[in-house]
Design a protein around this motif. Structure first.
Motif, PDB file in Angstrom:
ATOM      1  N   UNK A  40      13.893  40.517  36.525  1.00 38.58           N
ATOM      2  CA  UNK A  40      14.866  39.477  36.194  1.00 38.58           C
ATOM      3  C   UNK A  40      15.187  39.482  34.693  1.00 38.58           C
ATOM      4  N   UNK A  41      14.181  39.725  33.870  1.00 38.93           N
ATOM      5  CA  UNK A  41      14.426  39.820  32.426  1.00 38.93           C
ATOM      6  C   UNK A  41      15.423  40.936  32.135  1.00 38.93           C
ATOM      7  N   UNK A  42      15.239  42.082  32.782  1.00 39.79           N
ATOM      8  CA  UNK A  42      16.164  43.204  32.561  1.00 39.79           C
ATOM      9  C   UNK A  42      17.558  42.887  33.070  1.00 39.79           C
ATOM     10  N   UNK A  53      23.062  41.494  31.700  1.00 35.42           N
ATOM     11  CA  UNK A  53      24.170  40.538  31.830  1.00 35.42           C
ATOM     12  C   UNK A  53      24.633  40.062  30.462  1.00 35.42           C
ATOM     13  N   UNK A  54      23.674  39.824  29.554  1.00 31.41           N
ATOM     14  CA  UNK A  54      24.046  39.420  28.202  1.00 31.41           C
ATOM     15  C   UNK A  54      24.847  40.489  27.490  1.00 31.41           C
ATOM     16  N   UNK A  55      24.439  41.751  27.676  1.00 32.81           N
ATOM     17  CA  UNK A  55      25.157  42.849  27.030  1.00 32.81           C
ATOM     18  C   UNK A  55      26.559  43.022  27.617  1.00 32.81           C
ATOM     19  N   UNK A  56      26.630  43.136  28.952  1.00 31.20           N
ATOM     20  CA  UNK A  56      27.936  43.351  29.581  1.00 31.20           C
ATOM     21  C   UNK A  56      28.863  42.164  29.374  1.00 31.20           C
ATOM     22  N   UNK A  57      28.311  40.939  29.519  1.00 29.98           N
ATOM     23  CA  UNK A  57      29.139  39.745  29.316  1.00 29.98           C
ATOM     24  C   UNK A  57      29.661  39.664  27.895  1.00 29.98           C
ATOM     25  N   UNK A  58      28.812  40.023  26.930  1.00 23.39           N
ATOM     26  CA  UNK A  58      29.263  40.019  25.539  1.00 23.39           C
ATOM     27  C   UNK A  58      30.363  41.026  25.292  1.00 23.39           C
ATOM     28  N   UNK A  59      30.262  42.189  25.934  1.00 19.69           N
ATOM     29  CA  UNK A  59      31.292  43.210  25.731  1.00 19.69           C
ATOM     30  C   UNK A  59      32.596  42.854  26.439  1.00 19.69           C
ATOM     31  N   UNK A  95      17.905  33.509  28.554  1.00 18.24           N
ATOM     32  CA  UNK A  95      16.950  33.587  29.657  1.00 18.24           C
ATOM     33  C   UNK A  95      16.151  34.883  29.601  1.00 18.24           C
ATOM     34  N   UNK A  96      16.756  35.943  29.093  1.00 19.56           N
ATOM     35  CA  UNK A  96      16.026  37.209  28.999  1.00 19.56           C
ATOM     36  C   UNK A  96      14.913  37.148  27.959  1.00 19.56           C
ATOM     37  N   UNK A 115      15.396  37.754  24.823  1.00 18.23           N
ATOM     38  CA  UNK A 115      15.733  38.702  23.762  1.00 18.23           C
ATOM     39  C   UNK A 115      16.489  37.949  22.667  1.00 18.23           C
ATOM     40  N   UNK A 116      15.784  37.506  21.638  1.00 16.98           N
ATOM     41  CA  UNK A 116      16.420  36.703  20.593  1.00 16.98           C
ATOM     42  C   UNK A 116      17.419  37.521  19.778  1.00 16.98           C
ATOM     43  N   UNK A 117      17.176  38.818  19.640  1.00 18.18           N
ATOM     44  CA  UNK A 117      18.120  39.644  18.894  1.00 18.18           C
ATOM     45  C   UNK A 117      19.446  39.764  19.643  1.00 18.18           C
ATOM     46  N   UNK A 118      19.368  39.927  20.964  1.00 16.90           N
ATOM     47  CA  UNK A 118      20.597  39.964  21.768  1.00 16.90           C
ATOM     48  C   UNK A 118      21.316  38.622  21.698  1.00 16.90           C
TER      49      UNK A 118
END
Length: 444
Positions: free
Chosen positions: A201-203, A208-214, A241-242, A244-247
């Motif tokens: 789920x973390x992955x 989702x954070x990466x694709x949604x941001x793009x 939720x992941x 990943x604070x850097x993301x």
């Protein structure tokens, strides 16, 4: 056989059937959950031990002074108090496939000696049917856990797709890239709808954070401001939720660029400062991006001191980035993108010499297919010419940029940057031929 207090506390079954308590579980209102557990004989000390939490943290949660938001903490509470996963919106917990009531449950949280003594006692009567059933359940629970921890092949494909998209447009029209991004993003929904191990789920959330941001980046480039903000908000929730604070910082910094490019630099400064706090002091791509975006926001807000401080911080981070963080992708912070940000900030500050140096360096590093980036740099150069008193030349440069731009790029960010330049030209120049040509191209 040991102190019964060593066993995980279990909430009374009648409490798990109480409508108000079930509602509190559904809402993850752990203040109500902990106070109810205490009323039923489970002390805060036992809750803290069972859930691997500090006693003062348990007390603060019970008083409603601390909110539980991390998924890992919710799962620890579910396992520590034996709350079925479905009541907390989680997948079924491994222990829910319980052994027969007449036999002991062999749980990883039990003391090793207690488990051994319970098992020896059960086996003393021989390999009876019920004992064999208990052993089979123990083995099968591990089989289920091993199976659940396998990575869905579609997730691996989507992670690879996110990396591919991060390299930018590659000469493709933004609309085509957007269509592909959204189609792949939709594939994550099915993964989130089904129960997944924590690691998976973390992955999923990170992807989702990466694709949604793009998706939001492309919408922003196309001029769809409101839609871009909505996608950035979704990407931020997924990144949070992941864990990943850097993301998360990257998403917020990118979202701040929407406000910068659409006339709200003070709002951008407030948002990007959140990103800087999340990114921290380490030299990361997110920290460097956040400082560079802050410099742009402060420069456009007529706060030159703050802008120059942010520029210095961005340059200091950039010098210390490792090779991976300096890659030329949307998700990292390469030298080319760094100079694109510096160009805009220094242009807004009126530091035309340094701005032109960054423009030249960014153009040298930009691929010929980087249509949008090269156009923005050329408009920054035109703005520098206007600042230096060459308004006619500035208008001619901007007209050339817009005239050469492919149809797919003639709306959105490039048009907005050119419009900002035109609006900075004093009214007494609007009647001149170059300014009239500029206005005509913009209106077309």
């Amino acid at each position: 056989m040991g102190d019964v207090q060593a066993l995980p506390p279990q909430l009374p079954q009648h409490l798990l059937r109480d409508p108000e308590f079930v509602r509190a579980l559904r809402d993850r209102d752990f203040a109500t959950v902990f106070t109810s557990a205490r009323r039923h004989g489970i002390s805060y000390r036992r809750i803290s031990e069972a859930c691997a939490m500090k006693p003062d943290r348990v007390s603060l949660i019970a008083q409603g002074k601390w909110a539980v938001t991390a998924l890992a903490t919710v799962e620890r509470i579910a396992d520590g108090l034996r709350i079925p996963g479905a009541l907390l919106g989680l997948a079924a917990r491994p222990w829910e496939d319980s052994l027969p009531m007449s036999l002991p449950k062999f749980d990883d949280g039990d003391d090793d000696m207690i488990r051994r003594q319970l098992l020896r006692g059960a086996l003393a009567a021989g390999l009876t049917g019920s004992v064999l059933t208990a052993l089979t359940h123990t083995r099968q629970s591990l089989d289920v856990a091993l199976s659940a921890n396998s990575t869905p092949p579609e997730l691996t494909d989507l992670e690879a797709a996110a990396e591919t998209y991060s390299y930018g447009y590659g000469g493709q029209p933004p609309g085509r890239v957007l269509a592909d991004l959204v189609a792949d993003f939709a594939g994550l929904g099915a993964l989130l709808d089904s129960p997944q191990p924590i690691g998976t789920r973390v992955r999923v959330c990170r992807t989702a954070g990466q694709l949604g941001g793009m998706v939001a980046i492309v919408l922003h480039d196309l001029g769809a401001r409101a839609e871009a903000r909505g996608w950035f908000a979704t990407a931020a929730r997924a990144a949070q939720e992941s864990g990943d604070t850097q993301l998360h910082a990257w998403v917020l910094a990118r979202e701040a660029m929407v406000s910068i490019n659409y006339g709200a630099p003070r709002a951008a400064a407030a948002l990007v400062e959140q990103a800087r706090r999340l990114a921290g002091k380490r030299p990361t791509a997110a920290a460097t991006l956040s400082a560079a975006v802050a410099a742009r926001a402060y420069a456009l807000s007529h706060q030159p001191d703050e802008a120059r401080q942010a520029l210095a911080a961005a340059d200091a981070c950039m010098e210390r980035l490792d090779a991976g963080e300096r890659a030329d992708t949307w998700l990292t912070h390469g030298e080319q993108k760094h100079h694109v940000h510096l160009s805009h900030a220094l242009t807004a500050l009126g530091d035309t010499r340094r701005a032109q140096e960054s423009q030249q360096r960014a153009l040298e590093l930009s691929a010929p297919t980087s249509t949008m980036t090269r156009s923005l740099l050329r408009i920054d150069a035109a703005a520098c010419a206007h600042h230096d008193g060459n308004t006619q030349e500035a208008c001619q440069q901007a007209v050339a940029v817009l005239a050469e731009l492919p149809v797919a790029y003639r709306t959105g960010l490039v048009h907005r940057r050119a419009l900002d330049l035109y609006r900075s030209i004093p009214a007494q120049h609007h009647g001149e031929r170059a300014a009239r040509d500029f206005a005509e191209v913009l209106s077309a």
